[in-house]
Design an enzyme around this catalytic site. Structure first.
Site: not given
Ligand code: FMN
Length: 275
Positions: A250-251
């Site tokens: 999710s970065r």
């Protein structure tokens, strides 16, 4: 269109200078006129300019992206020196058969314009003082930039490890004796090539280059040892900033930066950065 975009981007109150940009956009007369902030000088000094959205289809839009799941990085994993930390990651990349992990992007900037240029080069040495690359320092663009501004950055990306390393520091040329040591390891053709190429100068034809190669071959005929050209050699980047980036889901990546006050300081501080 841009007004919609501006609205989407600024769901909270934008900083003053950006508010100025957003409002100046509404007075724009041409769909393709860049809106430049600050002075009317063509060289932007310190601000980013926004362009209006061009009409027509975008050629590339949101290519499929993936998740980063291969590793994590925490304080406990970090060594006390960025050099040993880098060496550890580099060795891990070699063990994982990352293709040419010594490949990096070297960025330099010309002063006073501030114009940045970047190119791919190879890391050839790492020692306790810095990262060493080899190149032409007579005619290349990097050499022109470095003459007026010794700061440079290096960026490594090891896709298979989902890792990035960013280095910022001050550059210095290696003494000829040190460059000679590496030069001697290159195949003869590459040593001749270093003499023959006026790197990044415009040439009319490939034959111009080939003629220069023939001339250099003649000059060093029967000579096993070729001296390193004065205009060619090693460049050491002595870092003040080394950042280790490990991709996460999710970065929400892990990032740690080692920083020191100057290239002569032995004291590094380590901080975690937000992704
Ligand atoms: C994979 C790869 C590795 C390269 N390695 C070097 C290198 O070690 N030294 C070098 O001078 N140029 C290297 N080059 C060429 C540079 O990218 C660049 O064309 C050259 O240094 C001239 O750049 P400049 O005029 O901006 O200084 C490499 C290019 C690639 C694609």
């Amino acid at each position: 269109m841009l007004r919609n975009l501006t609205r989407t981007l600024f769901t909270t109150t934008p900083p003053l200078n950006l508010r100025r940009m957003a409002s100046s956009n509404s007075t724009s007369t041409s769909a393709s006129t860049p809106i430049s902030m600050g002075s009317s000088n063509t060289t932007p000094a310190s601000s980013t300019s926004f362009s209006t959205t061009p009409t027509g289809e975008k050629l590339i839009f949101a290519p499929a992206d993936g998740q980063y799941t291969r590793g994590t990085l925490s304080t406990a994993d970090l060594s006390s020196s960025p050099f040993t930390q880098f060496h550890g990651w580099f060795s891990a990349a070699q063990s994982a058969s990352v293709y040419q992990p010594e490949t990096l992007v070297l960025s330099t900037a010309s002063l006073p314009s501030g114009r940045v240029s970047a190119r791919t080069v190879y890391l050839k040495e790492l020692d306790p003082t810095g990262f060493v690359i080899y190149s032409n320092f007579g005619t290349s663009r990097k050499s022109q930039d470095l003459r007026g501004n010794p700061w440079a950055s290096l960026t490594f990306y090891w896709r298979e490890m989902e890792r990035q390393v960013r280095v910022e520091g001050v550059t210095e040329r290696l003494v000829p004796e040190e460059s000679q040591r590496y030069f001697d390891t290159r195949i003869r053709g590459s040593r001749i090539g270093a003499w023959a190429s006026r790197q990044s100068e415009v040439i009319e034809h490939r034959s111009t280059l080939e003629e220069r190669v023939s001339e250099v071959e003649k000059r060093f005929e029967g000579q096993e040892k070729i001296p390193v050209p004065e205009f060619w050699g090693g460049l050491r980047v002595r870092p003040v900033y080394v950042e280790f980036w490990q991709g996460r889901e999710s970065r929400l990546h892990d990032r740690f930066v080692y920083e020191r006050e100057s290239v002569d300081s032995e004291v590094w501080t380590v901080k975690r950065l937000s992704p």
